[in-house]
Design a protein around this motif. Structure first.
Motif, PDB file in Angstrom:
ATOM      1  N   THR A  44       0.921  -1.067   0.203  1.00  0.00           N
ATOM      2  CA  THR A  44       0.396  -0.098   0.110  1.00  0.00           C
ATOM      3  C   THR A  44       1.318   1.587   0.611  1.00  0.00           C
ATOM      4  OG1 THR A  44      -1.408  -1.471   0.835  1.00  0.00           O
ATOM      5  CG2 THR A  44      -2.126   1.219   1.565  1.00  0.00           C
ATOM      6  N   GLU A  45       2.298   1.128   0.657  1.00  0.00           N
ATOM      7  CA  GLU A  45       2.803   2.387   0.571  1.00  0.00           C
ATOM      8  C   GLU A  45       3.585   2.403  -0.884  1.00  0.00           C
ATOM      9  OE1 GLU A  45       7.268   2.880   2.533  1.00  0.00           O
ATOM     10  OE2 GLU A  45       5.456   2.719   3.801  1.00  0.00           O
ATOM     11  N   ILE A  46       4.191   1.380  -1.106  1.00  0.00           N
ATOM     12  CA  ILE A  46       4.064   1.319  -2.628  1.00  0.00           C
ATOM     13  C   ILE A  46       3.670   2.173  -4.015  1.00  0.00           C
ATOM     14  CG2 ILE A  46       5.364   0.009  -4.610  1.00  0.00           C
ATOM     15  CD1 ILE A  46       6.935  -1.292  -2.579  1.00  0.00           C
ATOM     16  N   ASN A  47       1.903   1.791  -3.310  1.00  0.00           N
ATOM     17  CA  ASN A  47       0.669   1.835  -4.660  1.00  0.00           C
ATOM     18  C   ASN A  47      -0.297   2.162  -3.703  1.00  0.00           C
ATOM     19  OD1 ASN A  47      -0.672   2.431  -6.976  1.00  0.00           O
ATOM     20  ND2 ASN A  47       0.133   0.766  -8.199  1.00  0.00           N
ATOM     21  N   PRO A  48      -0.428   3.058  -3.375  1.00  0.00           N
ATOM     22  CA  PRO A  48      -1.694   2.905  -2.609  1.00  0.00           C
ATOM     23  C   PRO A  48      -3.197   3.238  -3.261  1.00  0.00           C
ATOM     24  CG  PRO A  48      -0.793   5.338  -2.525  1.00  0.00           C
ATOM     25  CD  PRO A  48       0.107   4.183  -3.054  1.00  0.00           C
ATOM     26  N   ASN A  49      -3.043   3.159  -4.395  1.00  0.00           N
ATOM     27  CA  ASN A  49      -4.876   3.169  -5.483  1.00  0.00           C
ATOM     28  C   ASN A  49      -4.032   2.196  -6.445  1.00  0.00           C
ATOM     29  OD1 ASN A  49      -5.120   4.972  -4.308  1.00  0.00           O
ATOM     30  ND2 ASN A  49      -4.183   6.422  -5.405  1.00  0.00           N
ATOM     31  N   ALA A  50      -4.471   0.611  -6.184  1.00  0.00           N
ATOM     32  CA  ALA A  50      -3.643  -0.363  -7.256  1.00  0.00           C
ATOM     33  C   ALA A  50      -4.815  -0.832  -7.314  1.00  0.00           C
ATOM     34  CB  ALA A  50      -2.458  -1.127  -6.524  1.00  0.00           C
ATOM     35  N   THR A  51      -4.388  -1.169  -8.682  1.00  0.00           N
ATOM     36  CA  THR A  51      -5.653  -1.724  -9.410  1.00  0.00           C
ATOM     37  C   THR A  51      -5.526  -3.246 -10.404  1.00  0.00           C
ATOM     38  OG1 THR A  51      -6.269   0.134 -11.027  1.00  0.00           O
ATOM     39  CG2 THR A  51      -7.041  -2.129 -11.897  1.00  0.00           C
ATOM     40  N   PRO A  52      -6.646  -4.336  -9.240  1.00  0.00           N
ATOM     41  CA  PRO A  52      -5.741  -6.068  -9.262  1.00  0.00           C
ATOM     42  C   PRO A  52      -5.178  -6.296 -11.440  1.00  0.00           C
ATOM     43  CG  PRO A  52      -8.017  -5.412  -8.140  1.00  0.00           C
ATOM     44  CD  PRO A  52      -7.790  -3.969  -8.575  1.00  0.00           C
ATOM     45  N   ILE A  53      -4.405  -6.983 -10.313  1.00  0.00           N
ATOM     46  CA  ILE A  53      -4.064  -7.355 -12.151  1.00  0.00           C
ATOM     47  C   ILE A  53      -3.854  -8.873 -12.192  1.00  0.00           C
ATOM     48  CG2 ILE A  53      -1.747  -8.343 -13.108  1.00  0.00           C
ATOM     49  CD1 ILE A  53       0.414  -6.510 -11.686  1.00  0.00           C
ATOM     50  N   ASP A  54      -5.104  -9.085 -13.365  1.00  0.00           N
ATOM     51  CA  ASP A  54      -5.769 -10.368 -13.168  1.00  0.00           C
ATOM     52  C   ASP A  54      -6.221 -10.725 -14.574  1.00  0.00           C
ATOM     53  OD1 ASP A  54      -7.348 -12.508 -12.367  1.00  0.00           O
ATOM     54  OD2 ASP A  54      -9.245 -11.469 -12.366  1.00  0.00           O
ATOM     55  N   PRO A  55      -5.537 -11.814 -15.203  1.00  0.00           N
ATOM     56  CA  PRO A  55      -4.683 -13.061 -14.459  1.00  0.00           C
ATOM     57  C   PRO A  55      -3.220 -12.496 -14.287  1.00  0.00           C
ATOM     58  CG  PRO A  55      -4.409 -13.579 -17.101  1.00  0.00           C
ATOM     59  CD  PRO A  55      -5.467 -12.259 -16.465  1.00  0.00           C
ATOM     60  N   ALA A  56      -2.614 -12.598 -13.452  1.00  0.00           N
ATOM     61  CA  ALA A  56      -1.464 -12.886 -12.811  1.00  0.00           C
ATOM     62  C   ALA A  56      -0.751 -13.523 -12.549  1.00  0.00           C
ATOM     63  CB  ALA A  56      -1.623 -11.683 -11.310  1.00  0.00           C
ATOM     64  N   GLU A  57       0.494 -13.625 -13.140  1.00  0.00           N
ATOM     65  CA  GLU A  57       2.133 -14.433 -12.665  1.00  0.00           C
ATOM     66  C   GLU A  57       2.644 -13.409 -11.540  1.00  0.00           C
ATOM     67  OE1 GLU A  57       4.856 -14.182 -15.786  1.00  0.00           O
ATOM     68  OE2 GLU A  57       3.034 -14.493 -17.436  1.00  0.00           O
ATOM     69  N   VAL A  58       3.282 -14.372 -10.407  1.00  0.00           N
ATOM     70  CA  VAL A  58       4.240 -14.000  -9.381  1.00  0.00           C
ATOM     71  C   VAL A  58       4.716 -14.514  -9.422  1.00  0.00           C
ATOM     72  CG1 VAL A  58       3.951 -13.768  -6.555  1.00  0.00           C
ATOM     73  CG2 VAL A  58       1.803 -13.565  -8.246  1.00  0.00           C
ATOM     74  N   HIS A  59       6.336 -13.762  -9.425  1.00  0.00           N
ATOM     75  CA  HIS A  59       7.896 -13.637  -9.255  1.00  0.00           C
ATOM     76  C   HIS A  59       8.172 -13.878  -7.297  1.00  0.00           C
ATOM     77  CE1 HIS A  59       7.931 -14.455 -13.512  1.00  0.00           C
ATOM     78  NE2 HIS A  59       7.161 -13.352 -12.942  1.00  0.00           N
ATOM     79  N   PHE A  60       8.320 -14.886  -7.429  1.00  0.00           N
ATOM     80  CA  PHE A  60       9.372 -14.839  -5.753  1.00  0.00           C
ATOM     81  C   PHE A  60      11.135 -14.854  -6.098  1.00  0.00           C
ATOM     82  CE2 PHE A  60       5.319 -16.052  -4.218  1.00  0.00           C
ATOM     83  CZ  PHE A  60       5.137 -15.115  -3.402  1.00  0.00           C
ATOM     84  N   ILE A  61      11.743 -13.836  -5.547  1.00  0.00           N
ATOM     85  CA  ILE A  61      13.107 -14.182  -5.644  1.00  0.00           C
ATOM     86  C   ILE A  61      13.762 -13.684  -4.332  1.00  0.00           C
ATOM     87  CG2 ILE A  61      15.729 -13.708  -6.680  1.00  0.00           C
ATOM     88  CD1 ILE A  61      13.876 -11.828  -9.168  1.00  0.00           C
ATOM     89  N   PHE A  62      13.582 -14.695  -4.100  1.00  0.00           N
ATOM     90  CA  PHE A  62      14.603 -14.813  -2.116  1.00  0.00           C
ATOM     91  C   PHE A  62      15.874 -15.173  -2.921  1.00  0.00           C
ATOM     92  CE2 PHE A  62      10.763 -17.798  -2.126  1.00  0.00           C
ATOM     93  CZ  PHE A  62      10.029 -16.757  -1.238  1.00  0.00           C
ATOM     94  N   THR A  63      16.721 -14.121  -1.706  1.00  0.00           N
ATOM     95  CA  THR A  63      18.424 -13.893  -1.828  1.00  0.00           C
ATOM     96  C   THR A  63      18.682 -14.269  -0.089  1.00  0.00           C
ATOM     97  OG1 THR A  63      17.841 -11.993  -3.011  1.00  0.00           O
ATOM     98  CG2 THR A  63      20.368 -12.303  -2.609  1.00  0.00           C
ATOM     99  N   VAL A  64      19.483 -15.552  -0.477  1.00  0.00           N
ATOM    100  CA  VAL A  64      19.737 -15.630   0.667  1.00  0.00           C
ATOM    101  C   VAL A  64      21.765 -15.811   0.927  1.00  0.00           C
ATOM    102  CG1 VAL A  64      18.126 -17.799   1.156  1.00  0.00           C
ATOM    103  CG2 VAL A  64      20.631 -17.739  -0.542  1.00  0.00           C
ATOM    104  N   ILE A  65      22.293 -15.630   2.197  1.00  0.00           N
ATOM    105  CA  ILE A  65      23.715 -14.806   2.621  1.00  0.00           C
ATOM    106  C   ILE A  65      24.330 -16.370   2.498  1.00  0.00           C
ATOM    107  CG2 ILE A  65      22.778 -12.744   3.364  1.00  0.00           C
ATOM    108  CD1 ILE A  65      23.339 -14.485   6.631  1.00  0.00           C
ATOM    109  N   SER A  66      23.743 -17.407   2.526  1.00  0.00           N
ATOM    110  CA  SER A  66      24.528 -18.675   2.657  1.00  0.00           C
ATOM    111  C   SER A  66      24.373 -19.737   1.865  1.00  0.00           C
ATOM    112  CB  SER A  66      24.755 -19.061   4.183  1.00  0.00           C
ATOM    113  OG  SER A  66      23.827 -19.973   4.145  1.00  0.00           O
ATOM    114  N   TYR A  67      24.690 -20.887   1.011  1.00  0.00           N
ATOM    115  CA  TYR A  67      24.533 -22.055   0.449  1.00  0.00           C
ATOM    116  C   TYR A  67      23.772 -22.986   1.496  1.00  0.00           C
ATOM    117  CZ  TYR A  67      26.723 -19.751  -4.017  1.00  0.00           C
ATOM    118  OH  TYR A  67      26.683 -19.367  -4.982  1.00  0.00           O
TER     119      TYR A  67
END
Length: 124
Positions: A44-67
């Motif tokens: 909400t802070e980034i985009n307080p007036n967002a319109t839902p994306i439908d249909p959507a693709e969601v991408h998660f990029i997890f950055t870790v510090i170790s293997y």
């Protein structure tokens, strides 16, 4: 159209499928509510007036510090509350099919942990 946010940490692994087995229900519920509100507030802070994306693709990029060994599906399941928060913030119509047609999960190694979440329109 797309939305993107970076969360400065990984999801709480107590919310993963393996981690939740050791939690009392009310503790897990409190964690879910906290993480859901966190994602809602950030989105909400980034985009307080967002319109839902439908249909959507969601991408998660997890950055870790170790293997250190991690279950990628565990990271993804622990991030479920964040998806709920994105629905609350109107980035997504709903977190079910046919509203989300693709979820991409990637794990990278770097010097600082974080999670990037990108929601974009499904490409034809």
């Amino acid at each position: 159209m797309s939305y993107e946010m970076t969360i400065p940490h990984l999801p709480d692994m107590r919310l993963s499928m393996n981690g939740r087995n050791n939690l009392y229900y009310h503790v897990r519920n409190d964690l879910v509510v906290t993480e859901r509100k966190y994602a809602w507030g950030s989105a909400t802070e980034i985009n307080p007036n967002a319109t839902p994306i439908d249909p959507a693709e969601v991408h998660f990029i997890f950055t870790v510090i170790s293997y250190r060994r991690r279950d990628v599906d565990g990271l993804q399941s622990a991030a479920k509350a964040w998806l709920d928060g994105l629905v609350d913030a109107h980035w997504l119509q709903d977190d079910s099919f046919p509203h989300i047609v693709k979820i991409v999960t990637e794990v990278r190694k770097d010097k600082k942990e974080s999670t990037l979440i990108r929601v974009q329109e499904k490409k034809p």
